[in-house]
Design a protein around this motif. Structure first.
Motif, PDB file in Angstrom:
ATOM      1  N   LEU A  65       0.822  -1.210   0.000  1.00 50.07           N
ATOM      2  CA  LEU A  65       0.000   0.000   0.000  1.00 50.07           C
ATOM      3  C   LEU A  65       0.855   1.258   0.000  1.00 50.07           C
ATOM      4  CD1 LEU A  65      -3.143  -0.600   2.217  1.00 50.07           C
ATOM      5  CD2 LEU A  65      -2.663  -1.285  -0.120  1.00 50.07           C
ATOM      6  N   VAL A  66       1.948   1.258   0.767  1.00 49.43           N
ATOM      7  CA  VAL A  66       2.824   2.437   0.772  1.00 49.43           C
ATOM      8  C   VAL A  66       3.385   2.684  -0.620  1.00 49.43           C
ATOM      9  CG1 VAL A  66       4.947   3.443   1.678  1.00 49.43           C
ATOM     10  CG2 VAL A  66       3.395   2.233   3.210  1.00 49.43           C
ATOM     11  N   LYS A  67       3.799   1.636  -1.293  1.00 53.21           N
ATOM     12  CA  LYS A  67       4.374   1.792  -2.640  1.00 53.21           C
ATOM     13  C   LYS A  67       3.312   2.282  -3.632  1.00 53.21           C
ATOM     14  CE  LYS A  67       7.986  -1.628  -1.755  1.00 53.21           C
ATOM     15  NZ  LYS A  67       9.265  -1.151  -2.305  1.00 53.21           N
ATOM     16  N   LEU A  68       2.064   1.860  -3.462  1.00 50.40           N
ATOM     17  CA  LEU A  68       0.996   2.369  -4.307  1.00 50.40           C
ATOM     18  C   LEU A  68       0.769   3.859  -4.062  1.00 50.40           C
ATOM     19  CD1 LEU A  68      -1.583  -0.571  -4.090  1.00 50.40           C
ATOM     20  CD2 LEU A  68      -0.140   0.040  -6.049  1.00 50.40           C
ATOM     21  N   LEU A  69       0.813   4.279  -2.796  1.00 46.01           N
ATOM     22  CA  LEU A  69       0.680   5.702  -2.486  1.00 46.01           C
ATOM     23  C   LEU A  69       1.858   6.491  -3.039  1.00 46.01           C
ATOM     24  CD1 LEU A  69      -0.579   5.614   1.213  1.00 46.01           C
ATOM     25  CD2 LEU A  69      -1.874   6.391  -0.777  1.00 46.01           C
ATOM     26  N   ALA A  70       3.058   5.939  -2.869  1.00 48.41           N
ATOM     27  CA  ALA A  70       4.262   6.652  -3.322  1.00 48.41           C
ATOM     28  C   ALA A  70       4.282   6.800  -4.837  1.00 48.41           C
ATOM     29  CB  ALA A  70       5.510   5.915  -2.841  1.00 48.41           C
ATOM     30  N   ARG A  71       3.665   5.862  -5.540  1.00 48.82           N
ATOM     31  CA  ARG A  71       3.628   5.935  -6.998  1.00 48.82           C
ATOM     32  C   ARG A  71       2.927   7.204  -7.467  1.00 48.82           C
ATOM     33  NH1 ARG A  71       0.887   0.907  -9.793  1.00 48.82           N
ATOM     34  NH2 ARG A  71      -0.983   1.913  -8.952  1.00 48.82           N
ATOM     35  N   GLU A  72       1.947   7.667  -6.671  1.00 45.52           N
ATOM     36  CA  GLU A  72       1.246   8.900  -7.015  1.00 45.52           C
ATOM     37  C   GLU A  72       2.079  10.139  -6.702  1.00 45.52           C
ATOM     38  OE1 GLU A  72      -2.674   9.446  -5.696  1.00 45.52           O
ATOM     39  OE2 GLU A  72      -3.467   7.855  -6.959  1.00 45.52           O
ATOM     40  N   ALA A  73       2.988  10.009  -5.724  1.00 49.84           N
ATOM     41  CA  ALA A  73       3.741  11.180  -5.279  1.00 49.84           C
ATOM     42  C   ALA A  73       5.073  11.350  -5.997  1.00 49.84           C
ATOM     43  CB  ALA A  73       3.978  11.090  -3.767  1.00 49.84           C
ATOM     44  N   PHE A  74       5.616  10.267  -6.550  1.00 49.78           N
ATOM     45  CA  PHE A  74       6.939  10.315  -7.173  1.00 49.78           C
ATOM     46  C   PHE A  74       6.882   9.691  -8.569  1.00 49.78           C
ATOM     47  CE2 PHE A  74       7.444   9.723  -2.591  1.00 49.78           C
ATOM     48  CZ  PHE A  74       8.135  10.875  -2.259  1.00 49.78           C
ATOM     49  N   THR A  75       7.813  10.107  -9.384  1.00 50.29           N
ATOM     50  CA  THR A  75       7.907   9.513 -10.720  1.00 50.29           C
ATOM     51  C   THR A  75       8.816   8.293 -10.726  1.00 50.29           C
ATOM     52  OG1 THR A  75       9.722  11.032 -11.266  1.00 50.29           O
ATOM     53  CG2 THR A  75       7.479  11.729 -11.832  1.00 50.29           C
ATOM     54  N   ALA A  76       9.466   8.012  -9.616  1.00 47.34           N
ATOM     55  CA  ALA A  76      10.374   6.868  -9.547  1.00 47.34           C
ATOM     56  C   ALA A  76       9.594   5.562  -9.672  1.00 47.34           C
ATOM     57  CB  ALA A  76      11.141   6.886  -8.230  1.00 47.34           C
ATOM     58  N   PRO A  77      10.171   4.551 -10.308  1.00 49.31           N
ATOM     59  CA  PRO A  77       9.502   3.245 -10.387  1.00 49.31           C
ATOM     60  C   PRO A  77       9.373   2.623  -9.002  1.00 49.31           C
ATOM     61  CG  PRO A  77      11.757   3.108 -11.212  1.00 49.31           C
ATOM     62  CD  PRO A  77      11.471   4.558 -11.005  1.00 49.31           C
ATOM     63  N   ALA A  78       8.410   1.713  -8.876  1.00 52.85           N
ATOM     64  CA  ALA A  78       8.080   1.141  -7.572  1.00 52.85           C
ATOM     65  C   ALA A  78       9.272   0.458  -6.913  1.00 52.85           C
ATOM     66  CB  ALA A  78       6.917   0.161  -7.720  1.00 52.85           C
ATOM     67  N   TYR A  79      10.153  -0.166  -7.717  1.00 48.00           N
ATOM     68  CA  TYR A  79      11.267  -0.896  -7.106  1.00 48.00           C
ATOM     69  C   TYR A  79      12.305   0.043  -6.492  1.00 48.00           C
ATOM     70  CZ  TYR A  79      13.705   0.093 -11.534  1.00 48.00           C
ATOM     71  OH  TYR A  79      14.264   0.716 -12.623  1.00 48.00           O
ATOM     72  N   GLU A  80      12.232   1.355  -6.810  1.00 48.58           N
ATOM     73  CA  GLU A  80      13.134   2.314  -6.182  1.00 48.58           C
ATOM     74  C   GLU A  80      12.562   2.897  -4.890  1.00 48.58           C
ATOM     75  OE1 GLU A  80      14.650   5.362  -8.674  1.00 48.58           O
ATOM     76  OE2 GLU A  80      15.592   3.981 -10.097  1.00 48.58           O
ATOM     77  N   LEU A  94      12.252   5.640   1.618  1.00 48.06           N
ATOM     78  CA  LEU A  94      13.394   6.025   0.800  1.00 48.06           C
ATOM     79  C   LEU A  94      12.995   5.924  -0.667  1.00 48.06           C
ATOM     80  CD1 LEU A  94      14.559   3.849   3.194  1.00 48.06           C
ATOM     81  CD2 LEU A  94      16.675   4.921   2.433  1.00 48.06           C
ATOM     82  N   VAL A  95      13.520   6.822  -1.467  1.00 41.77           N
ATOM     83  CA  VAL A  95      13.326   6.772  -2.910  1.00 41.77           C
ATOM     84  C   VAL A  95      14.692   6.888  -3.567  1.00 41.77           C
ATOM     85  CG1 VAL A  95      12.298   7.862  -4.938  1.00 41.77           C
ATOM     86  CG2 VAL A  95      11.009   7.747  -2.800  1.00 41.77           C
ATOM     87  N   GLY A  96      15.019   5.915  -4.397  1.00 40.87           N
ATOM     88  CA  GLY A  96      16.328   5.908  -5.024  1.00 40.87           C
ATOM     89  C   GLY A  96      17.460   5.785  -4.027  1.00 40.87           C
ATOM     90  N   GLY A  97      17.198   5.142  -2.890  1.00 35.57           N
ATOM     91  CA  GLY A  97      18.220   4.922  -1.869  1.00 35.57           C
ATOM     92  C   GLY A  97      18.380   6.047  -0.876  1.00 35.57           C
ATOM     93  N   SER A  98      17.612   7.138  -1.021  1.00 38.82           N
ATOM     94  CA  SER A  98      17.748   8.287  -0.122  1.00 38.82           C
ATOM     95  C   SER A  98      16.448   8.515   0.646  1.00 38.82           C
ATOM     96  CB  SER A  98      18.092   9.555  -0.911  1.00 38.82           C
ATOM     97  OG  SER A  98      19.331   9.402  -1.586  1.00 38.82           O
ATOM     98  N   PRO A  99      16.546   8.807   1.955  1.00 32.16           N
ATOM     99  CA  PRO A  99      15.328   9.153   2.707  1.00 32.16           C
ATOM    100  C   PRO A  99      14.664  10.384   2.113  1.00 32.16           C
ATOM    101  CG  PRO A  99      17.180   8.735   4.188  1.00 32.16           C
ATOM    102  CD  PRO A  99      17.758   8.796   2.798  1.00 32.16           C
ATOM    103  N   VAL A 100      13.340  10.401   2.195  1.00 32.85           N
ATOM    104  CA  VAL A 100      12.565  11.528   1.665  1.00 32.85           C
ATOM    105  C   VAL A 100      12.313  12.511   2.804  1.00 32.85           C
ATOM    106  CG1 VAL A 100      10.470  12.238   0.480  1.00 32.85           C
ATOM    107  CG2 VAL A 100      11.477  10.001   0.002  1.00 32.85           C
ATOM    108  N   PRO A 101      12.953  13.682   2.785  1.00 28.57           N
ATOM    109  CA  PRO A 101      12.754  14.631   3.886  1.00 28.57           C
ATOM    110  C   PRO A 101      11.338  15.181   3.889  1.00 28.57           C
ATOM    111  CG  PRO A 101      14.004  15.654   2.117  1.00 28.57           C
ATOM    112  CD  PRO A 101      13.868  14.209   1.756  1.00 28.57           C
TER     113      PRO A 101
END
Length: 219
Positions: A65-80, A94-101
């Motif tokens: 569910l978090v990854k589904l929500l994040a898909r709407e907020a970021f352009t990064a693919p789900a595996y990132e 984290l997105v792309g290995g970095s925490p999201v501030p």
């Protein structure tokens, strides 16, 4: 029982649809509807493999569910998109290995339901099924003050489940625990609509046979 409790009704929230409230994005689902596993990073795989089977199923459902929500907020693919535990067990993103501030995450699950939330301020989400009301009733003296009990009552399963979900969501937002002294420091001032003491905003809904609470705590 307080007449305010008798007329408390929690609005339904549709499972499987992203709902927005107070700046937070919220997604709830029935466990039986989750038929795909989330893509996991190597770090997430290590965490998942260390969990017992039942706990792993809960963990995977929440991450999906978090990854589904994040898909709407970021352009990064789900595996990132990664959802990993802090030392205290609370999740962070984290997105792309970095925490999201400035983005906070919370997850909850029961035997039949799962929910997740993303928000720009500390957030807590919790589910409590109405069938769990007898268990909540056993710990009311620990979790609720006499004033709260006069408001909530102890005979209406929906009110008890909703009040428990609010307390649990609030301590999650505070990154504390429901089995310590923290719940008694968070006062429920109203259930319809939910009102909590302190710098907190709260809302609660019904989803299936569970009550779902969302709490935002301003730092």
């Amino acid at each position: 029982m307080d007449t305010a409790v008798m007329h408390t009704a929690f609005r339904p929230i549709a499972p499987g649809e992203v709902h927005r409230w107070g700046g937070a994005a919220l997604l709830a689902a029935r466990r039986s509807d989750l038929r795909t596993a989330p893509p996991l990073s190597p770090a997430e795989l290590r965490v998942a493999r260390a969990l017992p089977d039942r706990r792993r199923a809960d963990w995977l459902a929440g991450r999906l569910l978090v990854k589904l929500l994040a898909r709407e907020a970021f352009t990064a693919p789900a595996y990132e998109v990664e959802v990993l535990p802090r030392a205290d067990g609370s999740p962070y993103l984290l997105v792309g290995g970095s925490p999201v501030p400035g983005l906070h995450v919370s997850i909850s699950h029961t035997a039949r339901h799962v929910a997740a939330a993303l928000a720009p301020e500390p957030v807590g989400v919790d589910l409590c099924e109405t069938a769990s009301a007898p268990l909540v009733r056993r710990v009311t003296d620990h979790v609720f003050s006499p004033r709260e009990l006069s408001l909530i009552g102890t005979e209406r399963p929906e009110a008890l489940a909703g009040a428990w979900a609010l307390k649990e969501a609030a301590v999650k937002a505070d990154r504390s625990g429901v089995f310590g002294p923290a719940p008694r420091r968070i006062e429920i001032l109203g259930l319809g609509p939910p009102v909590l003491g302190g710098r907190r905003r709260a809302m609660a809904w019904r989803t299936g046979d569970a009550l779902l609470a969302l709490v935002l705590a301003r730092p």
